[in-house]
Design a protein around this motif. Structure first.
Motif, PDB file in Angstrom:
ATOM      1  N   TYR A  69       0.851  -1.187   0.000  1.00 29.62           N
ATOM      2  CA  TYR A  69       0.000   0.000   0.000  1.00 29.62           C
ATOM      3  C   TYR A  69       0.890   1.242   0.000  1.00 29.62           C
ATOM      4  O   TYR A  69       2.102   1.160   0.196  1.00 29.62           O
ATOM      5  CB  TYR A  69      -0.886   0.033   1.244  1.00 29.62           C
ATOM      6  N   GLY A  70       0.268   2.392  -0.181  1.00 29.10           N
ATOM      7  CA  GLY A  70       0.993   3.644  -0.006  1.00 29.10           C
ATOM      8  C   GLY A  70       1.315   4.343  -1.308  1.00 29.10           C
ATOM      9  O   GLY A  70       0.553   4.315  -2.266  1.00 29.10           O
ATOM     10  N   ILE A  71       2.481   5.000  -1.362  1.00 31.47           N
ATOM     11  CA  ILE A  71       2.998   5.838  -2.454  1.00 31.47           C
ATOM     12  C   ILE A  71       1.924   6.743  -3.070  1.00 31.47           C
ATOM     13  O   ILE A  71       1.726   6.735  -4.287  1.00 31.47           O
ATOM     14  CB  ILE A  71       3.746   5.016  -3.521  1.00 31.47           C
ATOM     15  N   PRO A  72       1.219   7.569  -2.263  1.00 35.71           N
ATOM     16  CA  PRO A  72       0.274   8.492  -2.890  1.00 35.71           C
ATOM     17  C   PRO A  72       1.027   9.571  -3.682  1.00 35.71           C
ATOM     18  O   PRO A  72       2.208   9.804  -3.439  1.00 35.71           O
ATOM     19  CB  PRO A  72      -0.453   9.102  -1.681  1.00 35.71           C
ATOM     20  N   GLU A  73       0.401  10.163  -4.778  1.00 42.18           N
ATOM     21  CA  GLU A  73      -1.043  10.215  -4.862  1.00 42.18           C
ATOM     22  C   GLU A  73      -1.480   9.631  -6.185  1.00 42.18           C
ATOM     23  O   GLU A  73      -1.014  10.047  -7.235  1.00 42.18           O
ATOM     24  CB  GLU A  73      -1.516  11.661  -4.727  1.00 42.18           C
ATOM     25  N   PHE A  96      -1.372   6.947 -12.767  1.00 42.64           N
ATOM     26  CA  PHE A  96      -0.749   8.208 -13.128  1.00 42.64           C
ATOM     27  C   PHE A  96      -0.617   9.116 -11.906  1.00 42.64           C
ATOM     28  O   PHE A  96      -1.502   9.171 -11.055  1.00 42.64           O
ATOM     29  CB  PHE A  96      -1.578   8.906 -14.204  1.00 42.64           C
ATOM     30  N   GLY A  97       0.480   9.849 -11.828  1.00 43.57           N
ATOM     31  CA  GLY A  97       0.729  10.733 -10.698  1.00 43.57           C
ATOM     32  C   GLY A  97      -0.213  11.919 -10.690  1.00 43.57           C
ATOM     33  O   GLY A  97      -0.626  12.415 -11.746  1.00 43.57           O
ATOM     34  N   LEU A  98      -0.525  12.396  -9.497  1.00 41.47           N
ATOM     35  CA  LEU A  98      -1.398  13.555  -9.355  1.00 41.47           C
ATOM     36  C   LEU A  98      -0.643  14.686  -8.666  1.00 41.47           C
ATOM     37  O   LEU A  98       0.445  15.038  -9.066  1.00 41.47           O
ATOM     38  CB  LEU A  98      -2.674  13.156  -8.617  1.00 41.47           C
ATOM     39  N   TYR A  99      -1.188  15.252  -7.614  1.00 38.37           N
ATOM     40  CA  TYR A  99      -0.721  16.540  -7.096  1.00 38.37           C
ATOM     41  C   TYR A  99       0.376  16.434  -6.045  1.00 38.37           C
ATOM     42  O   TYR A  99       1.030  17.426  -5.746  1.00 38.37           O
ATOM     43  CB  TYR A  99      -1.904  17.312  -6.508  1.00 38.37           C
ATOM     44  N   GLY A 100       0.527  15.270  -5.452  1.00 41.42           N
ATOM     45  CA  GLY A 100       1.484  15.138  -4.369  1.00 41.42           C
ATOM     46  C   GLY A 100       2.258  13.846  -4.448  1.00 41.42           C
ATOM     47  O   GLY A 100       1.935  12.936  -5.231  1.00 41.42           O
ATOM     48  N   THR A 101       3.282  13.753  -3.608  1.00 46.55           N
ATOM     49  CA  THR A 101       4.180  12.603  -3.642  1.00 46.55           C
ATOM     50  C   THR A 101       4.641  12.242  -2.239  1.00 46.55           C
ATOM     51  O   THR A 101       5.124  13.118  -1.509  1.00 46.55           O
ATOM     52  CB  THR A 101       5.425  12.932  -4.490  1.00 46.55           C
ATOM     53  N   ILE A 102       4.475  10.978  -1.875  1.00 45.17           N
ATOM     54  CA  ILE A 102       5.103  10.450  -0.661  1.00 45.17           C
ATOM     55  C   ILE A 102       5.665   9.065  -0.998  1.00 45.17           C
ATOM     56  O   ILE A 102       4.915   8.097  -1.130  1.00 45.17           O
ATOM     57  CB  ILE A 102       4.112  10.354   0.514  1.00 45.17           C
ATOM     58  N   PRO A 103       6.994   8.959  -1.165  1.00 41.16           N
ATOM     59  CA  PRO A 103       7.599   7.678  -1.568  1.00 41.16           C
ATOM     60  C   PRO A 103       7.737   6.710  -0.390  1.00 41.16           C
ATOM     61  O   PRO A 103       8.824   6.268  -0.044  1.00 41.16           O
ATOM     62  CB  PRO A 103       8.963   8.090  -2.119  1.00 41.16           C
TER      63      PRO A 103
END
Length: 930
Positions: A234-238, A275-282
């Motif tokens: 799970y994870g790696i938003p967004e 596809f990537g959106l507005y934010g990133t948390i690796p």
């Protein structure tokens, strides 16, 4: 006139080109050279080995050297592997956190230092570094070579395999099972910075009409990470995808893109897309039934692409990889364009442990002001002061509470932030004061693009001071956004952030008042005429840092500076509220985020839940989705269902595009207004519970909204369930995501009962129940064994609820026991950090309800006082029927009522109610029932 019309037409075209999803405007992996190169590598391609392993100043340090075979094999590649060694450093920290850094050897060049992201890792985390004493060597039991082993924490060891190099965490002991590993599949690659050797050497990349000069050549990093004993990751938003991440490569997976982490302004994004959106948390978290959870976090701000590798993806290479055959695992592949390896291994073993370990590195969520967790009313745009006053009065007329009214960009003077269109908003401070008299607040938008207008004081000062991001030639970068020709402040520079934060003072932001708060939009950053609607990667920041290196963190620094500005303007006396669209690790310390420009469709209602849960898992508790959908006109049923679900989001805001029809709750007929009002009332009723959960998140990192498996980590039926979620540990909420639904299946985990919040009806845990889809609510249940504090009197706003009494709802388990907590402070200041709060623990056991203090005793504990009382206690699941309730130590009898409630399906049930015990929430007391 002709020139101004031409400029207007250009702006119109630029703006409208980003008003909807256009696939060809954004790069896929094959159009992204570093991603394409990395994906072409085969397992076992890495020929680096670890040597010169030693302990230096408490860390394990080694060199990674390319074998001669590896250099020979790379000579015919497009970008040959350099033979320069890399430096590997392993550090251990309290709470079983292992940090891995891999960088170029600075003593051998290059002339440019690779970028390491500043101001994300907490200084207090760095103080928790443990001094590594010694490293022992042993031969691997599977014959894979020499291992260097060191103590990580009780039960766990860190290990580095020498040749080929691999880093992993295992359970203690020579035959201990692996938990997490890096480079087990031999996919590690590190493209080192270079200087051009020949004038005709071409490192440029082109996409559509844009050219990236890439002055230092390819500099990407890629490697595989394996999660052992994992059923899902799970994870790696967004991303607008399922909570459990789906495989993107492997047998049976065709034409799938990796999960992209690149902050972008995406209008009308697609649901169910990587596809990537507005934010990133690796940050990726694994979970499995046999072991529990683990996590991996890579601190880099460059574009990242991540593959989740399906079973069998590397079968043809298994004989040479020497992977453990007795452990199941999920393999993943991480690729980034630039930066360094700065990675963290979290061993868990529980899901809450991983979240705690991660927020120990990047920070726990800020505690918001109480008003901020209530209902927000927003639209692009409320036209003028008359419109504001009309909307405000209609909420009162229809007895609908709200706390915040928002103004989008049209309130400004020509899209110049910190200004007002004085024709539309002639008296902004008076307008805010009138709302504040009802306990309400206002939010205005402040975006990062600064209008290039010499008469605009912000631009004039920023230009004179040299505060803008530069283009590749060293000039102020000039791009297009809402304000037309715009420049962007270089928020990487602490001096510029400090300057920016000063602009929120009442002297600088004319027309602002203490009840005004801020919304940061478009801070990915959005550049309408830039590559992929963003800033060119070769733009330059403070310290000669290329934009490619810090892109994903740009909005984070903007959010940080804005939040600091609101703290400064109030001289540190009030907590800030700042909503940001872009985010990065650490954003949770500065405010709320939302899921961006969604659409009024049932699919977007459904995907809002996994999106919010993913944010919660990765540290950002304070998040929500635009209720009703930003784009489009929701049908009335969808809008009602969205309010019913949104009432349980941590951040609860209705918002809409200016091209949509107005959708305030009273515009849809009396019955539909009643349904939306009831949903909002549910939120206000539960505010004491929500605020207590926000304080828990602030102290521990444990989120407000939680996937079911966070509370039920051994129940495999919860692992891929992302249609329901927990609010804290006591409430389970199930959305309704289909039009004209007659029934809704609800899985209730555990072996205890669950009580319908609306009716008190009991349902068995560990089973799926087919429930009637009622129009007046969505299914919501209180878990047996919990106590929830509420405020049941409805007011205009949270401020007017301050002195209202409480209701305690006690759901008894099979042992006739329950526990719960209540946290209260003044709802706005930082005084809670000095102990000015009330924190109570309620426990029902053996026929007695007791209230005891959880706040530490000390000088600060008495700084906050409350005269609020408990006016009602509701007990669910109690039998046989008691007759008396006695308050101790006052020796006072209080009334007991036993009454029927209408249940789903026409059945009836009865609950016990203790009326007017009138005990103070700040006191110790006991109520004995017999």
């Amino acid at each position: 006139m002709g020139q101004s019309m031409s400029i207007f037409f250009v702006i119109f075209l630029l703006i409208n080109c980003v008003f909807s999803w256009k696939k060809d405007e954004f790069r896929n992996c094959n159009q992204t050279p570093f991603c394409k190169r990395a994906r072409s590598r085969k397992p076992g391609a890495c020929s680096l080995f670890a040597t010169d392993i030693s302990v230096r100043e408490g860390d394990l340090v080694a060199k990674l050297i390319q074998s001669e075979k590896g250099v020979e094999n790379s000579e015919n590649q497009e970008h040959p592997i350099t033979s320069k060694p890399l430096v590997l450093t392993l550090s251990i920290y309290q709470d079983a956190v292992l940090r891995l850094k891999i960088d170029e050897d600075r003593s051998l060049g290059p002339r440019k230092k690779r970028f390491e992201v500043p101001d994300v890792i907490l200084p207090e985390f760095l103080e928790k570094r443990l001094w590594l004493q010694r490293v022992k060597e042993e031969e691997s039991h599977d014959g894979s070579g020499t291992l260097s082993i060191f103590y990580l924490s009780d039960g766990y060891e860190g290990v580095i395999r020498h040749d080929p190099f691999e880093v992993f965490v295992r359970e203690s002991g020579k035959n201990g099972k692996k938990v997490l590993s890096l480079n087990s599949n031999g996919l590690f690659d590190f493209e080192q910075l270079k200087d051009k050797k020949e004038e005709n050497e071409d490192w440029e990349e082109r996409f559509r009409s844009h050219t990236d000069t890439r002055p230092y050549g390819p500099q990407s990093i890629s490697f595989d990470v394996s999660f052992y004993e994992a059923d899902f990751v799970y994870g790696i938003p967004e991303h607008a995808t399922s909570l459990a991440l789906k495989p993107t490569r492997g047998p049976g997976v065709e034409d799938s893109e990796p999960y992209r982490l690149f902050n972008l302004d995406v209008f009308e994004y697609l649901h169910d897309s990587p596809f990537g959106l507005y934010g990133t948390i690796p940050l990726m978290i694994s979970h499995g039934n046999s072991r529990g959870s683990s996590g991996f976090f890579w601190l880099t701000a460059a574009e990242m692409q991540i593959d989740v590798l399906g079973p069998g993806w590397n079968d043809e290479f298994s004989s040479v990889l020497r992977l453990p055959s007795d452990q199941k695992r999920i393999d993943t592949f991480w690729m980034t364009e630039a930066g360094v390896v700065d990675a963290f291994f979290f061993v868990g073993p529980g899901p809450k442990d991983v979240v705690r370990q991660y927020t120990g590195v990047t920070g726990t969520p800020a505690l918001p002001q109480l008003f901020a967790i209530a209902y927000h009313q927003c639209r692009w745009n409320y036209r003028d002061e008359e419109d504001v006053y009309n909307v405000d009065s209609k909420f009162d007329e229809h007895d609908i509470p709200y706390d915040v009214l928002w103004l989008d960009i049209e309130h400004t003077d020509g899209k110049r932030y910190f200004t007002w269109d004085r024709a539309l908003f002639p008296n902004p401070d008076e307008m805010q004061t009138k709302l504040a008299a009802k306990g309400r607040h206002m939010v205005t938008i402040v975006d990062p693009h600064i209008k290039r207008d010499d008469s605009y004081y912000i631009h004039k000062e920023a230009s004179q001071k040299g505060y803008y991001v530069k283009d590749a030639t060293g000039k102020d970068f000039d791009g297009w956004c809402w304000s037309g020709s715009s420049s962007y402040l270089d928020m990487l520079n602490p001096e510029i952030r400090s300057w920016w934060s000063g602009k929120f003072s009442f002297d600088n932001y004319i027309g602002s008042t203490p009840s005004l708060h801020i919304w940061n939009d478009m801070n990915e950053p959005s550049v309408f005429n830039g590559p992929e609607v963003s800033m060119p990667r070769d733009a330059l920041h403070y310290g000669d840092v290329e934009h490619r290196e810090l892109h994903n963190a740009y909005g984070y620094y903007f959010h940080m500076a804005t939040s600091d500005g609101l703290v400064k303007r109030m001289e540190g006396k009030e907590r800030p509220f700042v909503l940001s669209r872009a985010f990065f690790p650490g954003s949770q310390r500065y405010g709320a985020v939302w899921t961006g420009d969604n659409t009024a469709e049932w699919e977007h209602l459904r995907v809002s839940v996994p999106m919010i849960l993913t944010l919660s898992l990765t540290g950002i508790s304070f998040s929500g989705a635009d209720v009703g959908g930003f784009f489009g006109n929701p049908d009335t049923e969808l809008l009602v269902r969205w309010y019913q679900l949104g009432a349980y989001y941590p951040f609860f805001r209705g918002h809409a595009h200016h091209d949509t029809k107005r959708r305030e709750p009273w515009l849809f007929g009396e019955r539909n207004m009643e349904l939306m009002r009831e949903a909002i009332h549910v939120r206000y009723m539960l505010l004491p519970y929500f605020y207590t959960l926000f304080r828990e998140a602030n102290t521990s990192g444990i989120p407000v909204a939680r996937p079911l498996w966070m509370e039920y980590p051994s129940d495999v039926n919860t692992f891929s369930n992302d249609e329901a979620f927990m609010v804290g540990d006591a409430l389970l909420v199930q959305g309704i995501y289909t039009e004209r639904a007659k029934h809704v299946p609800v899985y209730l985990p555990g072996d205890q009962s669950w009580f319908d919040m609306k009716t008190g009806a009991a349902y068995k845990g560990g089973a799926t129940h087919k429930l009637e889809a009622l129009e007046d609510s969505i299914p919501a249940f209180q878990r047996a064994g919990t106590i929830i504090p509420r405020k049941d009197r409805f007011r205009r706003s949270t401020t007017q609820m301050e002195n209202d009494p409480y209701t305690l709802v006690i759901a008894l388990n099979s042992s006739k026991a329950a526990v719960g907590e209540l946290y209260v402070d003044n709802g706005k200041s930082f005084e809670f950090q000095q102990g000015a709060y009330i924190h109570r623990r309620f426990k029902f056991w053996n026929g007695k309800l007791t209230s005891s203090n959880l706040a530490p005793l000390g000088s600060g504990h008495n700084k906050f006082a409350s005269e609020c009382i408990v006016e009602r206690i509701i007990l669910l699941g109690l039998s046989p029927q008691p007759k008396t309730a006695l308050i101790e130590p006052a020796n006072q009898k209080v009334d007991i009522e036993w009454g029927p409630l209408l249940l789903r399906g026409g059945k009836s049930s009865s609950v016990l109610t203790i009326r007017k015990p009138n005990v103070r929430i700040a006191d110790d007391w006991t109520i004995k029932i017999s």
